[in-house]
Enzyme design. Structure first.
Site, PDB file in Angstrom:
ATOM      1  N   CYS A 176      -2.404  -0.203   7.480  1.00 51.63           N
ATOM      2  CA  CYS A 176      -1.667   1.070   7.392  1.00 51.63           C
ATOM      3  C   CYS A 176      -1.822   1.892   8.673  1.00 51.63           C
ATOM      4  CB  CYS A 176      -2.114   1.833   6.160  1.00 51.63           C
ATOM      5  SG  CYS A 176      -1.671   0.944   4.636  1.00 51.63           S
TER       6      CYS A 176
ATOM      7  N   HIS B 295       0.856  -1.193   0.000  1.00 51.54           N
ATOM      8  CA  HIS B 295       0.000   0.000   0.000  1.00 51.54           C
ATOM      9  C   HIS B 295       0.889   1.239   0.000  1.00 51.54           C
ATOM     10  CE1 HIS B 295      -4.087  -1.694   1.611  1.00 51.54           C
ATOM     11  NE2 HIS B 295      -3.608  -2.397   0.608  1.00 51.54           N
TER      12      HIS B 295
ATOM     13  N   CYS C 251      -6.282   1.839   5.703  1.00 46.90           N
ATOM     14  CA  CYS C 251      -6.870   0.582   6.176  1.00 46.90           C
ATOM     15  C   CYS C 251      -6.265   0.222   7.534  1.00 46.90           C
ATOM     16  CB  CYS C 251      -6.605  -0.536   5.157  1.00 46.90           C
ATOM     17  SG  CYS C 251      -4.888  -1.087   5.128  1.00 46.90           S
TER      18      CYS C 251
ATOM     19  N   GLU D 118       0.831   3.851   1.748  1.00 47.78           N
ATOM     20  CA  GLU D 118       1.242   4.301   3.093  1.00 47.78           C
ATOM     21  C   GLU D 118       2.466   3.537   3.598  1.00 47.78           C
ATOM     22  OE1 GLU D 118      -1.813   3.420   2.068  1.00 47.78           O
ATOM     23  OE2 GLU D 118      -3.391   4.272   3.332  1.00 47.78           O
TER      24      GLU D 118
END
Lengths: 147, 147
Positions: free
Chosen positions: A89, A56, A86, A58
């Site tokens: 993260c 991801h 999410c 992040e």
């Protein structure tokens, strides 16, 4: 007002990253991490490209910022991200003890806030900056995928 | 009984990884990921070495297993880990849709289960295998750090 202009400036940089993800067929989420008004990390979602659910935007940006700072804590940093993080993260942001999190749109399906506050108690959260731009980008991406 | 012997065998492999972490001055947590009774990924905590809060054993092992499988979902895999995963790692396991999670000891401070079930509904969880060995290793590590 000054802060709002600053937040919008950096969120637009994160949106540029999200557009890069979209162009690669990745779910369009982008991040920049900022310290003292300077961007020290940029990233966009690369889960498809890298075949890795942990890639991801992040997570990639946290690794990049830590590398830049030569330290694993982001206590003086702000993360600008185009979608509510999410659980994974948010958990990473917790460990980083990041100072501030600014995001565009809430993710009512997979956003961390569906599970209470998973962030570090010291992390300040601002949401709703450029919400429409981010939501439109995501909606267009999923619409084009369904075609 | 057969399953218990198998779980203990692989948890002991994860404990070997935890010992490697300890020798490096890292919080001793180790992981192996198994498919069809074969280990396809091994990792231990490297947050200090890599200066990166995301470098938990679980995250490193998920990336490694995905690379081995050339696919980002771990639907037929079991993760063996020496401590209950944190929120970040549970979030990563959610995305991976891992079949099974086996861990030694609960982490009553930072374990994901403090926030409800963050794992994928398809993930089967087994806990308490070699709990004492893992807890002793962690306690000894923190005791030596305080000296």
């Amino acid at each position: 007002m000054k802060d709002l202009i600053k937040h919008e400036y950096f969120i637009r940089k994160a949106l540029e990253e999200a557009h890069k993800a979209s162009e690669k067929g990745e779910v369009p989420v982008g991040v920049v991490i900022v310290i003292d008004n300077k961007i020290i990390a940029r990233a966009h979602n690369l889960t498809q490209t890298l075949n890795d659910v942990t890639a991801h935007a992040e997570i990639l940006a946290i690794t990049s910022a830590s590398n830049f700072l030569n330290g694993k804590y982001l206590k003086d940093c702000t993360m600008y991200v185009t979608l509510e993080p999410c659980v994974m993260c948010a958990g990473a942001l917790y460990w980083s003890q990041i100072k501030q999190l600014v995001f565009c749109a809430f993710d009512f399906k997979r956003g961390y806030s569906q599970h209470g506050n998973l962030l570090h108690p010291k992390t300040n959260v601002i949401s709703g900056i450029c919400e429409t731009e981010s939501s439109t980008l995501l909606k267009e991406f999923f619409r084009s995928k369904r075609k």
